[in-house]
Design a protein around this motif. Structure first.
Motif, PDB file in Angstrom:
ATOM      1  N   ASP A   2      -9.986  -4.071   8.729  1.00  0.00           N
ATOM      2  CA  ASP A   2      -8.347  -4.532   9.244  1.00  0.00           C
ATOM      3  C   ASP A   2      -7.560  -4.954   8.486  1.00  0.00           C
ATOM      4  O   ASP A   2      -6.593  -5.278   9.837  1.00  0.00           O
ATOM      5  CB  ASP A   2      -9.445  -6.155   9.417  1.00  0.00           C
ATOM      6  CG  ASP A   2     -10.183  -5.961  11.030  1.00  0.00           C
ATOM      7  OD1 ASP A   2      -9.971  -4.933  11.363  1.00  0.00           O
ATOM      8  OD2 ASP A   2     -11.185  -7.072  10.798  1.00  0.00           O
ATOM      9  N   LEU A   3      -7.547  -4.075   7.999  1.00  0.00           N
ATOM     10  CA  LEU A   3      -6.745  -4.133   6.717  1.00  0.00           C
ATOM     11  C   LEU A   3      -5.040  -2.526   6.594  1.00  0.00           C
ATOM     12  O   LEU A   3      -5.693  -1.388   6.640  1.00  0.00           O
ATOM     13  CB  LEU A   3      -6.036  -3.815   5.046  1.00  0.00           C
ATOM     14  CG  LEU A   3      -6.666  -5.364   4.932  1.00  0.00           C
ATOM     15  CD1 LEU A   3      -7.474  -5.341   3.203  1.00  0.00           C
ATOM     16  CD2 LEU A   3      -6.510  -6.680   5.476  1.00  0.00           C
ATOM     17  N   PRO A   4      -4.278  -2.642   6.841  1.00  0.00           N
ATOM     18  CA  PRO A   4      -3.381  -1.321   7.813  1.00  0.00           C
ATOM     19  C   PRO A   4      -3.206  -0.408   6.091  1.00  0.00           C
ATOM     20  O   PRO A   4      -3.503  -0.778   5.002  1.00  0.00           O
ATOM     21  CB  PRO A   4      -1.826  -1.932   7.039  1.00  0.00           C
ATOM     22  CG  PRO A   4      -1.685  -3.348   6.711  1.00  0.00           C
ATOM     23  CD  PRO A   4      -3.448  -4.040   7.180  1.00  0.00           C
ATOM     24  N   GLY A   5      -3.009   0.856   6.418  1.00  0.00           N
ATOM     25  CA  GLY A   5      -3.024   2.120   5.526  1.00  0.00           C
ATOM     26  C   GLY A   5      -1.902   1.619   4.491  1.00  0.00           C
ATOM     27  O   GLY A   5      -1.283   2.151   3.521  1.00  0.00           O
ATOM     28  N   SER A   6      -0.549   1.592   5.534  1.00  0.00           N
ATOM     29  CA  SER A   6       0.778   1.807   4.869  1.00  0.00           C
ATOM     30  C   SER A   6       1.195   1.265   6.498  1.00  0.00           C
ATOM     31  O   SER A   6       1.041   0.823   7.360  1.00  0.00           O
ATOM     32  CB  SER A   6       1.441   3.123   5.138  1.00  0.00           C
ATOM     33  OG  SER A   6       1.406   3.760   6.423  1.00  0.00           O
ATOM     34  N   ILE A   7       2.528   0.585   5.527  1.00  0.00           N
ATOM     35  CA  ILE A   7       3.615  -0.179   6.298  1.00  0.00           C
ATOM     36  C   ILE A   7       4.179   0.960   7.773  1.00  0.00           C
ATOM     37  O   ILE A   7       4.890   0.751   8.598  1.00  0.00           O
ATOM     38  CB  ILE A   7       4.744  -0.486   5.454  1.00  0.00           C
ATOM     39  CG1 ILE A   7       5.978  -1.483   6.510  1.00  0.00           C
ATOM     40  CG2 ILE A   7       6.152   0.862   4.955  1.00  0.00           C
ATOM     41  CD1 ILE A   7       5.205  -2.842   6.965  1.00  0.00           C
ATOM     42  N   GLN A  63       0.697  -1.451  -0.107  1.00  0.00           N
ATOM     43  CA  GLN A  63       0.292  -0.363   0.202  1.00  0.00           C
ATOM     44  C   GLN A  63       1.159   1.298  -0.031  1.00  0.00           C
ATOM     45  O   GLN A  63       0.781   2.609  -0.849  1.00  0.00           O
ATOM     46  CB  GLN A  63      -1.111   0.020   0.949  1.00  0.00           C
ATOM     47  CG  GLN A  63      -1.996  -0.797   0.886  1.00  0.00           C
ATOM     48  CD  GLN A  63      -3.336   0.074  -0.064  1.00  0.00           C
ATOM     49  OE1 GLN A  63      -3.258   0.822  -0.827  1.00  0.00           O
ATOM     50  NE2 GLN A  63      -4.613  -0.622   0.471  1.00  0.00           N
ATOM     51  N   SER A  64       1.991   0.889   1.035  1.00  0.00           N
ATOM     52  CA  SER A  64       2.848   2.516   0.266  1.00  0.00           C
ATOM     53  C   SER A  64       3.111   2.606  -0.547  1.00  0.00           C
ATOM     54  O   SER A  64       3.950   3.878  -1.101  1.00  0.00           O
ATOM     55  CB  SER A  64       3.627   1.924   1.936  1.00  0.00           C
ATOM     56  OG  SER A  64       3.368   2.369   3.233  1.00  0.00           O
ATOM     57  N   LEU A  65       3.703   1.612  -1.154  1.00  0.00           N
ATOM     58  CA  LEU A  65       4.433   1.470  -2.386  1.00  0.00           C
ATOM     59  C   LEU A  65       3.429   1.910  -3.789  1.00  0.00           C
ATOM     60  O   LEU A  65       3.515   2.498  -4.192  1.00  0.00           O
ATOM     61  CB  LEU A  65       5.322  -0.029  -3.230  1.00  0.00           C
ATOM     62  CG  LEU A  65       5.848   0.415  -1.974  1.00  0.00           C
ATOM     63  CD1 LEU A  65       6.453  -2.119  -2.348  1.00  0.00           C
ATOM     64  CD2 LEU A  65       7.518   0.933  -2.532  1.00  0.00           C
ATOM     65  N   LEU A  66       2.178   1.881  -3.407  1.00  0.00           N
ATOM     66  CA  LEU A  66       1.605   2.221  -3.823  1.00  0.00           C
ATOM     67  C   LEU A  66       1.073   3.329  -4.028  1.00  0.00           C
ATOM     68  O   LEU A  66       0.846   4.602  -5.350  1.00  0.00           O
ATOM     69  CB  LEU A  66       0.097   1.134  -4.241  1.00  0.00           C
ATOM     70  CG  LEU A  66      -1.343   1.876  -4.753  1.00  0.00           C
ATOM     71  CD1 LEU A  66      -1.076   1.654  -6.604  1.00  0.00           C
ATOM     72  CD2 LEU A  66      -2.713   0.681  -4.533  1.00  0.00           C
TER      73      LEU A  66
END
Length: 480
Positions: free
Chosen positions: A260-265, A186-189
């Motif tokens: 329940d999923l993270p938005g970024s590392i 997600q962060s890379l996206l």
């Protein structure tokens, strides 16, 4: 005489040919590795629950759901039930099997024959009643063969439990890693989208400069190449994020709530805790896979005793006790009771050396189990040492990567200003942008490494209060 015989049987019944079990010395150093890559006292006993390490409530919910739905865990629990049932079957061999055979026979007044065997009855009409109990071929365990087999079945049962705990530990680690990988992608996206946005702005600015005669046409084509590369990265990262969800869905065994999923590392790192500091490598002896290997070793040791005991004669007992009368009223009187007991001894006079070969087979299997146990410890030591080596250097790597990203960001800002001011060529600005993107990608990956390293330490140290089942000391020989 009868009392002496009973004493002899009791003494022989306590005999066992199971070798005294002695846990093999761990074939690894007592202390963890040391050197530039390792921090002092960096290995923990980790008697913790996964919630103590993975503190993000979202990750905890995902792990809880995986533990509830995992097909691998279901199979492991089914193996436990099978081993438990096998242990009960084997324990039943220590007790006699009692059969009941009850009959009521009537004589036909017309033919004078009984209804149970058709034989003629002398003296007129009769009714026969019989209540019989019998024991067939019950083995009196003089040399501990049955007890050794029971001991082996018990060890296999404990091994299956340890195997289930190992499966559970691996599942928790895999879910945590997949969840963190989703955050990194997600962060890379987001980074790819931001790079594409900057590239679009660069194309727009460069096109204006080309149309104004300030910049050459090659600047525009280079800017367009950068834009299309950024768009391709966005498409690729979008695919990876979707695949991360698929991987989590498989591990969880059900759909994963998007909330329940993270938005970024970046948001996950503060929610991961360090493991407690410092003990020696003896902690590996309670890793579930090592515990499983040791119980399998104990089972193989007991099988040697069973094979040894099979070299000696087997004493079996067949018994019968019953009541018989032609009058129901007199069925339970003393005169109606009768019994027989027939002991038997069996010993093969010639079997081509099969019994002694079975002993050699059992010893070879024990040697194999020793090798597997030692290899399990060596593998565990290597995995922990690798995780410690990474843990000892990751802080410096992360600091350097953050400093590199800040420097690349400043370089890109200066290169852009110089290009817009006509001081530098677009090639310098393009190179600065590419270096910034690579530095940002490297920072995301380094943060992912730091996060998954904590997962690796948790898993390789085998730490969970719910899975601590180390065999406590040597198992006494011949224990029943």
């Amino acid at each position: 005489m009868k009392r002496a015989a009973l004493i002899l049987v009791a003494l022989l019944g306590g005999c066992s040919f199971v070798p005294r079990y002695q846990r093999p010395d761990a074939p690894v150093p007592v202390a963890w590795p040391s050197g530039d890559a390792y921090r002092a006292n960096s290995a923990g006993l980790a008697r913790v629950d996964y919630r103590d390490i993975f503190r993000d409530p979202r990750l905890q919910r995902v792990i809880d759901r995986a533990l509830a739905n995992s097909r691998d865990l279901r199979a492991a629990f089914a193996n436990i039930e099978a081993a438990r049932a096998q242990l009960r079957i084997q324990r039943a061999q220590n007790l006699p099997t009692v059969n009941s055979n009850n009959t009521v026979g009537f004589v036909d007044p017309g033919t004078g024959r009984s209804n149970n065997n058709g034989a003629p009855v002398v003296g007129g009409q009769r009714t026969n009643f019989a209540l019989n109990l019998g024991v067939t071929q019950f083995e009196i365990d003089l040399f501990g063969r049955v007890a050794a087999l029971t001991q082996a079945a018990k060890a296999q049962y404990f091994a299956s439990e340890a195997g289930a705990r190992a499966t559970r530990l691996v599942l928790v680690g895999d879910v945590a890693n997949a969840w963190l990988q989703y955050g990194a992608d997600q962060s890379l996206l987001k980074l790819s989208r931001e790079t594409a946005r900057i590239a679009e702005e660069s194309v727009r600015l460069t096109r204006a400069r080309v149309e104004g005669g300030v910049a050459p046409r090659t600047d525009l084509t280079q800017a367009e190449q950068t834009l299309e590369l950024a768009r391709a990265n966005v498409a690729n990262q979008t695919t990876l994020v979707a695949q991360d969800v698929n991987a989590l869905t498989l591990l969880v065994g059900a759909g994963v709530d998007p909330t329940d999923l993270p938005g970024s590392i970046e948001e996950t790192l503060p929610q991961l805790a360090e493991l407690p500091a410092g003990l020696d490598s003896s902690v590996l002896l309670r890793r579930p896979d090592v515990v499983q290997a040791e119980y399998q070793l104990i089972a193989a040791n007991a099988q040697i005793g069973a094979a040894r005991a099979a070299l000696f004669p087997r004493l079996t007992l067949t018994g019968f006790a019953g009541l018989a009368s032609n009058n129901l009223v007199n069925l339970f009187t003393t005169n109606a009771f009768n019994y027989t007991a027939t002991p038997g001894i069996s010993y093969p006079l010639f079997a081509g050396g099969a019994a002694r070969a079975n002993v050699r087979v059992a010893r070879a299997q024990f040697d194999t189990a020793v090798a597997n146990y030692e290899q399990a410890i060596q593998t565990a030591f290597r995995e922990v040492a690798d995780a410690l080596a990474r843990r000892g250097t990751i802080a410096e790597q992360l600091r350097a990567q953050e400093q590199l990203t800040r420097a690349a960001q400043e370089t890109f800002s200066l290169a852009g200003a110089r290009y817009r001011g006509g001081v530098d060529t677009y090639l310098g600005n393009l190179d600065a942008q590419r270096q910034l993107y690579q530095a940002q990608q490297g920072l995301v990956n380094t943060r992912l490494i730091a996060a998954t390293n904590l997962v690796a330490l948790y898993r390789t140290l085998g730490g969970d209060t719910l899975i601590d089942a180390t065999p406590q000391g040597p198992v006494p020989a011949g224990s029943k």
